[in-house]
Scaffold this active site. Structure first.
Site, PDB file in Angstrom:
ATOM      1  N   GLY A 218      18.791 -17.495  49.293  1.00  0.00           N
ATOM      2  CA  GLY A 218      19.651 -17.400  50.457  1.00  0.00           C
ATOM      3  C   GLY A 218      19.212 -16.261  51.365  1.00  0.00           C
ATOM      4  O   GLY A 218      18.402 -15.409  50.996  1.00  0.00           O
ATOM      5  N   CYS A 219      19.773 -16.234  52.573  1.00  0.00           N
ATOM      6  CA  CYS A 219      19.372 -15.222  53.551  1.00  0.00           C
ATOM      7  C   CYS A 219      19.852 -13.829  53.162  1.00  0.00           C
ATOM      8  O   CYS A 219      19.061 -12.873  53.142  1.00  0.00           O
ATOM      9  CB  CYS A 219      19.872 -15.611  54.937  1.00  0.00           C
ATOM     10  SG  CYS A 219      21.607 -16.138  54.998  1.00  0.00           S
ATOM     11  N   TYR A 220      21.140 -13.691  52.842  1.00  0.00           N
ATOM     12  CA  TYR A 220      21.628 -12.381  52.408  1.00  0.00           C
ATOM     13  C   TYR A 220      20.901 -11.897  51.150  1.00  0.00           C
ATOM     14  O   TYR A 220      20.486 -10.730  51.088  1.00  0.00           O
ATOM     15  CB  TYR A 220      23.132 -12.429  52.151  1.00  0.00           C
ATOM     16  CG  TYR A 220      24.007 -12.405  53.370  1.00  0.00           C
ATOM     17  CD1 TYR A 220      23.983 -11.333  54.268  1.00  0.00           C
ATOM     18  CD2 TYR A 220      24.904 -13.443  53.633  1.00  0.00           C
ATOM     19  CE1 TYR A 220      24.806 -11.309  55.387  1.00  0.00           C
ATOM     20  CE2 TYR A 220      25.734 -13.423  54.741  1.00  0.00           C
ATOM     21  CZ  TYR A 220      25.688 -12.356  55.618  1.00  0.00           C
ATOM     22  OH  TYR A 220      26.511 -12.327  56.718  1.00  0.00           O
TER      23      TYR A 220
ATOM     24  N   CYS B 240      17.478 -10.494  52.150  1.00  0.00           N
ATOM     25  CA  CYS B 240      17.547  -9.243  52.902  1.00  0.00           C
ATOM     26  C   CYS B 240      17.943  -8.069  52.013  1.00  0.00           C
ATOM     27  O   CYS B 240      17.429  -6.956  52.161  1.00  0.00           O
ATOM     28  CB  CYS B 240      18.544  -9.406  54.050  1.00  0.00           C
ATOM     29  SG  CYS B 240      18.428  -8.147  55.341  1.00  0.00           S
TER      30      CYS B 240
END
Length: 347
Positions: free
Chosen positions: A151-153, A156
């Protein structure tokens, strides 16, 4: 490469789907052979996405008509719950799969079912999936038949933590806090009142405080690298008034007498898509817009034993489609930069 890799994209009408199409159009080693959409079957890709006029001559097809089994690799850019039903058949036929949804990210099935509110349709396949955080699992990704794109979170937040966790440099029993902001495209392309311009413009808010689906995914990565840390992890996402981009501010406690910047630089020395900035720098979301990059800085808070990590990505690229293309490159023994040479857009 003499013979091009035949690529299929399932669910190509969303933001991650069009990002895959954009990136793969510049890839020298692939041929996009099939793009699917049940709702837009028969519509030309170039008509649906004007940005791709003159680039693709394909039309969307239903998954049953697209001949996905003839592809070398298929990307699932679909909502949660689709890939776990359709990917097993393709894998049985020798097609490699990269799933951009969350269907295969969480290894504990009851945990996944709790957070995603459905029964998993392919629990036996979960253990075979490789978690596709490229810079952490590169060797396993190279051999994988099924890659669970992160996922993106989680991307990051995890990228700046991985080198420190691998050396067990975080202090157990101390809080680890990730304060994150995302552009509105992270919510997807479906109609949603919360994504309307009048709702997000000139506005800023937190959400998912009682529990966000990416929380168990991040905790899983942390727990796999260092004991005694995941239990103290706190994650609060925010919606920022921008289209794309993601910013994570992570507060952590480190072992005494270490130089975390050196640890990060050493770990990512040969990583082409992770940029460790000089001490005191503050990475900006616009510095990665449209590119498969993560820029990271770390410094100690004033008069405190707390360290502050700053991390930025484009949620649609390194946080989704770009990392998926990077994983495909690794799987087929290609240069990781192929199709991913875009320079960030400014302004």
């Amino acid at each position: 490469m003499s013979k091009k890799i035949k690529v299929g994209i399932v669910g190509a009408t969303g933001y991650t789907g069009v990002e895959l199409l954009r990136l793969l159009a510049a890839h020298p080693d692939v041929e996009v052979a099939a793009v699917t959409s049940r709702s837009e079957a028969g519509t030309a890709v170039a008509d649906y996405f004007p940005s791709l006029r003159g680039v693709y001559g394909l039309a969307f097809q239903t998954p049953d008509e697209a001949g996905l089994e003839q592809c070398d690799i298929v990307f699932f850019a679909t909502p949660n719950g689709i890939a776990m039903k359709d990917a097993p058949r393709l894998i049985e036929q020798g097609v490699r799969v990269i799933d951009l949804s969350a269907d295969f990210r969480i290894r504990d099935i009851p945990t996944w079912e709790h957070w995603y509110g459905m029964t998993h349709a392919a629990p036996d396949l979960v253990s075979q999936a490789v978690y596709g955080l490229s810079e952490l699992n590169r060797e396993a990704v190279a051999q994988a038949r099924l890659v669970a794109n992160p996922g993106c979170y989680p991307t990051c937040v995890s990228l700046p933590l991985v080198p420190l966790l691998r050396q067990c440099r975080l202090k157990p029993g101390m809080p680890l806090i990730a304060d994150c902001k995302s552009g509105v495209s992270g919510a997807g392309r479906k109609g949603n009142v919360g994504s309307l311009l009048c709702e997000v413009g000139d506005n800023f808010k937190a959400y998912g405080i009682a529990g966000h689906r990416h929380l168990p995914e991040i905790r899983q990565t942390i727990a796999g690298l260092q004991d005694g840390i995941a239990e103290g992890f706190v994650f609060t996402p925010h919606l920022a008034p921008m289209i794309r981009g993601m910013h994570a501010t992570v507060y952590l406690h480190l072992s005494d007498g270490i130089c975390p910047e050196t640890i990060l630089r050493d770990y990512y020395r040969d990583s082409l898509f992770v940029d460790i900035l000089p001490a005191g720098s503050t990475p900006e979301t616009r510095s990665v817009r449209g590119a498969n990059l993560c820029r990271i800085s770390i410094q100690q808070a004033a008069q405190s034993d707390v360290w502050v990590v700053l991390s930025v990505i484009d949620n649609l690229v390194k946080g989704a489609a770009g990392q998926a293309v990077q994983n495909m490159n690794i799987m087929f023994g290609l240069k990781e930069t192929h199709g991913l040479g875009a320079i960030p857009l400014l302004p």
